[in-house]
Design a protein around this motif. Structure first.
Motif, mmCIF file in Angstrom:
data_model
loop_
_atom_site.group_PDB
_atom_site.id
_atom_site.type_symbol
_atom_site.label_atom_id
_atom_site.label_comp_id
_atom_site.label_asym_id
_atom_site.label_seq_id
_atom_site.Cartn_x
_atom_site.Cartn_y
_atom_site.Cartn_z
ATOM 1 N N PRO A 140 14.807 92.706 31.650
ATOM 2 C CA PRO A 140 15.419 93.862 32.324
ATOM 3 C C PRO A 140 14.816 95.194 31.878
ATOM 4 O O PRO A 140 14.475 95.374 30.708
ATOM 5 N N HIS A 141 14.713 96.099 32.830
ATOM 6 C CA HIS A 141 14.203 97.437 32.529
ATOM 7 C C HIS A 141 15.049 98.108 31.447
ATOM 8 O O HIS A 141 14.525 98.822 30.591
ATOM 9 N N LYS A 142 16.367 97.885 31.476
ATOM 10 C CA LYS A 142 17.253 98.496 30.484
ATOM 11 C C LYS A 142 16.934 98.012 29.075
ATOM 12 O O LYS A 142 17.057 98.771 28.117
ATOM 13 N N THR A 143 16.523 96.769 28.946
ATOM 14 C CA THR A 143 16.163 96.237 27.628
ATOM 15 C C THR A 143 14.943 96.970 27.082
ATOM 16 O O THR A 143 14.923 97.400 25.923
ATOM 17 N N ASP A 197 18.333 91.356 41.993
ATOM 18 C CA ASP A 197 18.246 92.380 40.951
ATOM 19 C C ASP A 197 18.137 91.787 39.552
ATOM 20 O O ASP A 197 18.490 92.404 38.573
ATOM 21 N N ASN A 198 17.638 90.577 39.464
ATOM 22 C CA ASN A 198 17.513 89.917 38.173
ATOM 23 C C ASN A 198 16.044 89.796 37.787
ATOM 24 O O ASN A 198 15.197 89.561 38.621
ATOM 25 N N THR A 199 15.803 89.932 36.511
ATOM 26 C CA THR A 199 14.478 89.728 35.958
ATOM 27 C C THR A 199 14.657 89.169 34.554
ATOM 28 O O THR A 199 15.683 89.443 33.917
#
Length: 140
Positions: free
Chosen positions: A111-114, A106-108
């Motif tokens: 991040p989508h949240k960013t 679940d790491n990128t």
């Protein structure tokens, strides 16, 4: 809102997005954002009854919707990236295949949240989840 922004938003909403917004990500390191200056953030929400059904732990229904929403998001962002590339822009769809998925993936680096906070979709709450005005933390 310019014509291109409107066209992209409409297409993404038509595909099932509940929220669509754009944000400047140029303050992030170029390698993190693959050189792209703008992030397009898309959110879809869980049905209220699924969220109400969670007392202490996620339910089987929640898990099923989690998978459905992830599939929907993959389809929406893939179509959005294709639409942008068809009109001459460089785009990267951050699908599960692109960022990895599963319990240990679940790491990128972006991040989508960013991207979502940069696009003004919401904020990161005490729960460490993205929180939106309309859906609270009941979204993906």
């Amino acid at each position: 809102m310019n014509e291109l922004t409107h066209k992209i938003k409409q297409e993404l909403y038509n595909l099932g997005a509940d929220i669509v917004s754009f944000g400047d990500i140029t303050e992030l390191p170029a390698d993190v954002r693959t050189g792209l200056p703008i992030g397009v953030s898309i959110a879809v929400s869980y049905p209220a009854e699924i969220i109400r059904g969670i007392a202490n732990l996620p339910t089987q229904g929640y898990r099923e919707w989690y998978d459905k929403l992830n599939e929907r998001l993959d389809m929406i962002v893939s179509r959005g990236a294709l639409l942008l590339s068809e009109i001459g822009y460089r785009a990267t769809a951050q699908t599960r295949e692109y960022v990895g998925f599963g319990e240990n993936s679940d790491n990128t680096i972006l991040p989508h949240k960013t991207v979502a906070t940069r696009a003004g979709i919401g904020w990161i709450g005490k729960c460490a989840l993205l929180v939106t005005e309309k859906y609270g933390s009941a979204g993906r």
